[in-house]
Design an enzyme around this catalytic site. Structure first.
Site, PDB file in Angstrom:
ATOM      1  N   CYS A 189      79.951 -51.277  86.608  1.00 17.59           N
ATOM      2  CA  CYS A 189      79.122 -50.137  86.215  1.00 17.59           C
ATOM      3  C   CYS A 189      78.382 -49.612  87.431  1.00 17.59           C
ATOM      4  CB  CYS A 189      78.103 -50.555  85.162  1.00 17.59           C
ATOM      5  SG  CYS A 189      78.771 -51.467  83.780  1.00 17.59           S
ATOM      6  N   HIS A 193      77.383 -45.885  88.820  1.00 23.15           N
ATOM      7  CA  HIS A 193      76.077 -45.388  88.402  1.00 23.15           C
ATOM      8  C   HIS A 193      74.935 -45.738  89.351  1.00 23.15           C
ATOM      9  CE1 HIS A 193      77.813 -43.902  84.736  1.00 23.15           C
ATOM     10  NE2 HIS A 193      78.379 -45.070  84.524  1.00 23.15           N
ATOM     11  N   ARG A 230      78.960 -45.303  73.599  1.00 24.74           N
ATOM     12  CA  ARG A 230      79.075 -44.810  74.962  1.00 24.74           C
ATOM     13  C   ARG A 230      79.546 -45.914  75.913  1.00 24.74           C
ATOM     14  NH1 ARG A 230      80.865 -42.925  78.003  1.00 24.74           N
ATOM     15  NH2 ARG A 230      80.415 -41.385  79.608  1.00 24.74           N
ATOM     16  N   CYS A 234      82.947 -46.155  78.274  1.00 25.74           N
ATOM     17  CA  CYS A 234      82.993 -46.432  79.705  1.00 25.74           C
ATOM     18  C   CYS A 234      83.932 -47.600  79.986  1.00 25.74           C
ATOM     19  CB  CYS A 234      81.600 -46.765  80.227  1.00 25.74           C
ATOM     20  SG  CYS A 234      80.877 -45.466  81.235  1.00 25.74           S
TER      21      CYS A 234
END
Lengths: 273, 106
Positions: A189, A193, A230, A234
């Site tokens: 992640c 991000h 969500r 991802c």
């Protein structure tokens, strides 16, 4: 002895700086709202006739609906936000749900263990324990509506996840999952991000992944959806395994993300592209 | 359950152009889609929205297939006098919804 204690402390300090090295400083934190187009922002700002309006209305109706053999509504125990100012006889029992969503996921006792549960799960705990009715399914219209209605009352309030003794190991587990490379694309992640936010992935801007507005109305879904939906999106995107809704690893990741967004204002129900 | 929302200003100055936003919760099934077994899903849409201002029609919209679900219709009118705005949606399968909003004109 003291030497070792000192060495240990230094090591701990070093580890924590290393761990937080890639993280986004408070001043640079951006809600996904700031990275959206003007048109999408206008949709979110227009709350009364925005796309999540019906979810809030449904949530209000469900909040006041008596259910189960006990014949109690959410509002039977918790005072409704409207009666907040008035002299409500129930005002002692926690009053409105203001600020509640800013503290979830929260570590709670479940049987003998203590585990983090998110707002949806808390609503279902209330349903099964207080209303004595079957829980709502994850992503059902009812559960999303109730969650949106409850979380709406914390709009504008800063996210406040406590990193106390009970929560710390779960936050650490969530952090580990956030930084772990996984899936066929072998991405974590954090690689998108933390390291590459603001850049583009195909046509979309990569946000910082702060869960400030869940449940959101996502234009891609044409529907209201939860943070877990969500996250599963991802994970499917990096071709990793998608845990089922309510899985502990998803809740831990939720907890870490909310902790990571501590201090940011809640925007529920947000609109995202 | 007919769910509609109207967002109109509560007060306005005489002669001012006011914006009215209406939202109706409806699936707006086009009638062109088919199920997985190939059967046609019958059309089920809102066909009309009429807005009257103190009994005078100020806005009318005819809706057709290929409108988005939960149609949001925004229009403007001139605030002439205090009174009520009445909204009436009608559609297939006997769909009917009404809503009203009062406005004070100074």
């Amino acid at each position: 002895m003291t030497f070792f204690a000192l060495l240990f402390a230094v090591l701990i300090a070093l580890c924590s700086t290393l761990l937080t090295a890639g993280e986004i400083p408070l001043a640079e934190r951006r809600s996904g709202y700031e990275l959206m187009s003007r048109e999408t922002r206008a949709m979110q700002d227009d709350e009364a006739t925005g796309p999540a309006a019906f979810s809030l209305l449904d949530g209000e109706a469900l909040w006041n609906r008596k259910d189960g053999p006990a014949g109690v509504a959410c509002s039977s125990c918790h005072a409704s936000p409207r009666s907040e100012s008035g002299a409500s006889p129930r005002s002692e029992s926690g009053a409105s749900m203001k600020g509640v969503a800013a503290r979830y996921p929260m570590v709670k006792k479940a049987g003998v263990r203590k585990i983090p549960i998110n707002l949806e799960q808390q609503i279902n705990v209330c349903r099964t324990e207080r209303q004595k009715t079957p829980p709502f399914a994850y992503e059902s219209r009812e559960l999303l509506a109730l969650t949106a209605y409850v979380a709406r009352q914390s709009r504008g309030m800063p996210i406040a996840i406590k990193r106390d003794e009970a929560a710390a190991p779960f936050i650490a587990a969530g952090r580990e999952a956030f930084n772990r490379r996984q899936g066929q694309l072998n991405l974590s992640c954090a690689q998108c991000h933390d390291d590459n936010w603001g850049k583009r992935l195909a046509g979309s801007v990569i946000p910082q992944a702060h869960p400030t507005g869940y449940p959101i109305y996502r234009l891609e879904w044409q529907a209201v959806g939860s943070l877990q939906r969500r996250l599963r999106n991802c994970l499917a995107g990096i071709r990793a395994e998608t845990p089922p809704y309510g899985a502990p690893e998803l809740v831990e990741l939720e907890l870490f993300l909310m902790y990571r967004a501590n201090g940011m204002a809640l925007e529920t129900p947000a609109v995202r592209p | 359950m007919a769910r509609v929302v109207v967002n109109a200003p509560k007060s306005a100055k005489r002669g001012e152009v006011i914006e009215i936003r209406t939202l109706a919760g409806h699936a707006m099934e086009t009638g062109f889609r088919r199920t997985q077994t190939g059967e046609l899903i019958p059309r089920d849409i809102i066909t009309q929205l009429v807005c009257t201002y103190n009994g005078v029609e100020v806005f009318r919209a005819e809706l057709h297939p290929a409108m988005a679900a939960n149609p949001l219709l925004t229009f403007t009118t001139v605030a002439t006098e205090s009174g009520t705005l009445e909204f009436k949606w009608t559609g297939d399968n006997g769909y009917a919804a009404t809503q009203s909003a009062s406005i004070t004109v100074t």
